[in-house]
Design a protein around this motif. Structure first.
Motif, PDB file in Angstrom:
ATOM      1  N   HIS A 235       0.835  -1.203   0.000  1.00 19.96           N
ATOM      2  CA  HIS A 235       0.000   0.000   0.000  1.00 19.96           C
ATOM      3  C   HIS A 235       0.874   1.259   0.000  1.00 19.96           C
ATOM      4  N   ASN A 236       2.118   1.121   0.501  1.00 14.07           N
ATOM      5  CA  ASN A 236       3.028   2.261   0.603  1.00 14.07           C
ATOM      6  C   ASN A 236       3.925   2.417  -0.620  1.00 14.07           C
ATOM      7  N   ASN A 237       3.735   1.563  -1.625  1.00 13.65           N
ATOM      8  CA  ASN A 237       4.544   1.668  -2.843  1.00 13.65           C
ATOM      9  C   ASN A 237       3.801   2.549  -3.840  1.00 13.65           C
ATOM     10  N   PRO A 238       4.274   3.786  -4.081  1.00 21.87           N
ATOM     11  CA  PRO A 238       3.553   4.704  -4.962  1.00 21.87           C
ATOM     12  C   PRO A 238       3.384   4.187  -6.391  1.00 21.87           C
ATOM     13  N   LYS A 239       4.274   3.285  -6.813  1.00 20.07           N
ATOM     14  CA  LYS A 239       4.152   2.760  -8.175  1.00 20.07           C
ATOM     15  C   LYS A 239       2.970   1.804  -8.317  1.00 20.07           C
ATOM     16  N   LEU A 240       2.483   1.277  -7.202  1.00 15.83           N
ATOM     17  CA  LEU A 240       1.419   0.280  -7.252  1.00 15.83           C
ATOM     18  C   LEU A 240       0.071   0.823  -6.797  1.00 15.83           C
ATOM     19  N   ASN A 241      -0.036   2.132  -6.683  1.00 16.10           N
ATOM     20  CA  ASN A 241      -1.275   2.736  -6.195  1.00 16.10           C
ATOM     21  C   ASN A 241      -1.558   4.055  -6.916  1.00 16.10           C
ATOM     22  N   GLY A 242      -2.830   4.362  -7.069  1.00 19.65           N
ATOM     23  CA  GLY A 242      -3.231   5.649  -7.634  1.00 19.65           C
ATOM     24  C   GLY A 242      -2.991   5.753  -9.129  1.00 19.65           C
ATOM     25  N   GLU A 243      -2.941   6.975  -9.601  1.00 16.94           N
ATOM     26  CA  GLU A 243      -2.827   7.236 -11.043  1.00 16.94           C
ATOM     27  C   GLU A 243      -1.504   6.724 -11.617  1.00 16.94           C
ATOM     28  N   VAL A 244      -0.439   6.763 -10.821  1.00 13.93           N
ATOM     29  CA  VAL A 244       0.866   6.302 -11.304  1.00 13.93           C
ATOM     30  C   VAL A 244       0.796   4.830 -11.708  1.00 13.93           C
ATOM     31  N   PHE A 245      -0.055   4.078 -11.012  1.00 15.07           N
ATOM     32  CA  PHE A 245      -0.164   2.644 -11.245  1.00 15.07           C
ATOM     33  C   PHE A 245      -0.734   2.318 -12.625  1.00 15.07           C
ATOM     34  N   ASP A 246      -1.522   3.224 -13.188  1.00 14.77           N
ATOM     35  CA  ASP A 246      -2.203   2.936 -14.456  1.00 14.77           C
ATOM     36  C   ASP A 246      -1.237   2.537 -15.563  1.00 14.77           C
ATOM     37  N   LYS A 247      -0.138   3.276 -15.693  1.00 18.06           N
ATOM     38  CA  LYS A 247       0.813   2.971 -16.761  1.00 18.06           C
ATOM     39  C   LYS A 247       1.437   1.594 -16.563  1.00 18.06           C
ATOM     40  N   TYR A 248       1.796   1.270 -15.320  1.00 16.81           N
ATOM     41  CA  TYR A 248       2.361  -0.051 -15.028  1.00 16.81           C
ATOM     42  C   TYR A 248       1.349  -1.156 -15.329  1.00 16.81           C
ATOM     43  N   PHE A 249       0.115  -0.916 -14.923  1.00 13.17           N
ATOM     44  CA  PHE A 249      -0.930  -1.915 -15.136  1.00 13.17           C
ATOM     45  C   PHE A 249      -1.167  -2.142 -16.626  1.00 13.17           C
ATOM     46  N   ASN A 250      -1.221  -1.054 -17.398  1.00 11.69           N
ATOM     47  CA  ASN A 250      -1.445  -1.189 -18.846  1.00 11.69           C
ATOM     48  C   ASN A 250      -0.297  -1.918 -19.528  1.00 11.69           C
ATOM     49  N   CYS A 251       0.916  -1.663 -19.080  1.00 10.00           N
ATOM     50  CA  CYS A 251       2.080  -2.364 -19.613  1.00 10.00           C
ATOM     51  C   CYS A 251       1.958  -3.863 -19.355  1.00 10.00           C
ATOM     52  N   VAL A 252       1.559  -4.213 -18.139  1.00  6.19           N
ATOM     53  CA  VAL A 252       1.419  -5.629 -17.787  1.00  6.19           C
ATOM     54  C   VAL A 252       0.299  -6.289 -18.580  1.00  6.19           C
ATOM     55  N   GLU A 253      -0.760  -5.565 -18.852  1.00 10.63           N
ATOM     56  CA  GLU A 253      -1.840  -6.133 -19.656  1.00 10.63           C
ATOM     57  C   GLU A 253      -1.327  -6.547 -21.039  1.00 10.63           C
ATOM     58  N   GLU A 254      -0.436  -5.732 -21.620  1.00 12.69           N
ATOM     59  CA  GLU A 254       0.137  -6.095 -22.921  1.00 12.69           C
ATOM     60  C   GLU A 254       1.130  -7.248 -22.776  1.00 12.69           C
ATOM     61  N   LEU A 255       1.890  -7.250 -21.679  1.00 14.18           N
ATOM     62  CA  LEU A 255       2.804  -8.366 -21.434  1.00 14.18           C
ATOM     63  C   LEU A 255       2.041  -9.679 -21.259  1.00 14.18           C
ATOM     64  N   LYS A 256       0.852  -9.608 -20.694  1.00  9.45           N
ATOM     65  CA  LYS A 256       0.033 -10.809 -20.509  1.00  9.45           C
ATOM     66  C   LYS A 256      -0.375 -11.410 -21.851  1.00  9.45           C
ATOM     67  N   GLN A 257      -0.588 -10.563 -22.830  1.00  8.20           N
ATOM     68  CA  GLN A 257      -0.919 -11.059 -24.170  1.00  8.20           C
ATOM     69  C   GLN A 257       0.269 -11.781 -24.787  1.00  8.20           C
ATOM     70  N   LEU A 258       1.465 -11.265 -24.540  1.00 10.66           N
ATOM     71  CA  LEU A 258       2.679 -11.937 -25.012  1.00 10.66           C
ATOM     72  C   LEU A 258       2.818 -13.295 -24.332  1.00 10.66           C
ATOM     73  N   ALA A 259       2.555 -13.335 -23.030  1.00 12.41           N
ATOM     74  CA  ALA A 259       2.641 -14.597 -22.297  1.00 12.41           C
ATOM     75  C   ALA A 259       1.627 -15.605 -22.835  1.00 12.41           C
ATOM     76  N   LYS A 260       0.472 -15.118 -23.195  1.00  9.06           N
ATOM     77  CA  LYS A 260      -0.555 -16.000 -23.764  1.00  9.06           C
ATOM     78  C   LYS A 260      -0.079 -16.588 -25.080  1.00  9.06           C
ATOM     79  N   THR A 261       0.576 -15.767 -25.882  1.00 11.75           N
ATOM     80  CA  THR A 261       1.132 -16.243 -27.155  1.00 11.75           C
ATOM     81  C   THR A 261       2.206 -17.308 -26.906  1.00 11.75           C
ATOM     82  N   ALA A 262       3.027 -17.095 -25.876  1.00 10.38           N
ATOM     83  CA  ALA A 262       4.103 -18.043 -25.551  1.00 10.38           C
ATOM     84  C   ALA A 262       3.591 -19.257 -24.786  1.00 10.38           C
TER      85      ALA A 262
END
Length: 322
Positions: A235-262
């Motif tokens: 909860h205290n990691n700013p990268k994993l909470n709030g608006e900053v988290f959106d970019k990280y989350f969106n990146c992971v969503e695309e990485l998940k598609q790559l993992a699905k392909t693999a």
């Protein structure tokens, strides 16, 4: 397998931060079962620190490894973060503090020696030469086998090397955070991929990456919101909470598609991206259940093509995350 000087370790290690009780839904029984399962899966490197749960994680690890042949496991712990009777934590790498800390760790871990003893964070109030001399004395006494630094700058590391041999450098490093500038809002004085990895290659030092799955984000199982409450350290990691988290989350969503392909879980890509690098020592992957240990161990069973790892880097580069 990896090698830290004269010690052979598994490519994957077991990170003990969570078992100190700093994440949600952790209990000692599950943690002990997870540690013993790790041994069964040939994971032999265990990374802990006194400050994890204020001594609790070391005690749990010590209990879990009772009855396991000592030569079959590699225990890495740390020094330099101490707490008072009110549980206020401060940095202290003075010789006096280190000599006290090592004995307390040995007692909690139920062992007569520590394979890798690491300075946890820099202490601006203690000369590095004093810290190095204390660590060299502990090596001579046989209480520790090797010395490592964690979260040090390269200049600090070089100064430490003048007084004692340095075997490892532990730092924040994962597929998304390749050259991070902060950890939980704390500024970092090193750039992992651009600076430290080449330095390790030149000096026969192994880089030990912590948070290889970015505290669960690179498992691909987090939601966009409401992942934990205020009792969870994440909860205290700013990268994993709030608006900053959106970019990280969106990146992971695309990485998940790559993992699905693999046709593998995303965590397999994240872990193998690290283990494929020769300078990287055991990857410190946290776990607190048997299932998490099993999933981590299986991540190395299917060797991924280099093309998949390069495509993952391209996705991270596209999103501009650090």
């Amino acid at each position: 397998m990896k090698t830290i000087k004269d010690i052979k370790t598994s490519s994957l290690g077991f990170g003990c931060w969570a078992i100190g009780g700093t994440w949600n839904n952790i209990n000692d029984s599950d943690s002990i079962d997870a540690i013993r399962a790790a041994v069964d899966y040939d994971i032999n490197f265990f990374d802990v620190a006194p400050v994890y749960g204020l001594g609790h994680a070391e005690k749990v690890l010590g209990r879990a490894l009772e009855g396991v042949e000592r030569s079959k496991v590699v225990i890495a712990t740390k020094c330099g973060l101490v707490w008072d009777s009110n549980n206020n934590v401060k940095n202290d790498l003075s010789a006096c503090s280190i000599f006290r800390e090592v004995d307390e760790s040995l007692s909690r871990l139920k062992t007569d020696h520590i394979d890798l003893y690491q300075v946890h964070w820099p202490d601006p109030n203690t000369p590095i030469a004093e810290t190095a001399q204390a660590l060299a004395e502990l090596k001579q006494q046989g209480k520790i086998r090797h010395v490592g630094v964690s979260n040090y700058s390269l200049d600090m590391t070089r100064e430490m090397m003048e007084g004692v041999e340095v075997a490892t450098f532990q730092g924040l490093y994962n597929l998304i955070e390749q050259n991070p500038k902060s950890y939980h809002g704390i500024p970092l004085s090193y750039r992992a991929r651009d600076e430290v990895i080449p330095f390790c290659a030149e000096n026969d030092i192994k880089y030990l990456p912590y948070s290889p799955l970015m505290q669960g984000l690179l498992t691909g199982t987090l939601m966009r919101t409401n992942n934990w409450d205020k009792n969870d350290d994440r909860h205290n990691n700013p990268k994993l909470n709030g608006e900053v988290f959106d970019k990280y989350f969106n990146c992971v969503e695309e990485l998940k598609q790559l993992a699905k392909t693999a046709q593998v879980p995303l965590s397999y890509i994240a872990i193998q991206w690290l283990t494929h690098q020769p300078e990287v020592g055991p990857v410190i992957a946290g776990a607190h259940t048997i299932e998490q240990v099993r999933e981590n161990a299986l991540s190395l069973n299917k060797v991924l093509d280099q093309e998949i790892l390069l495509r993952a880097e391209d996705i991270v580069r596209k999103w501009g995350v650090q």
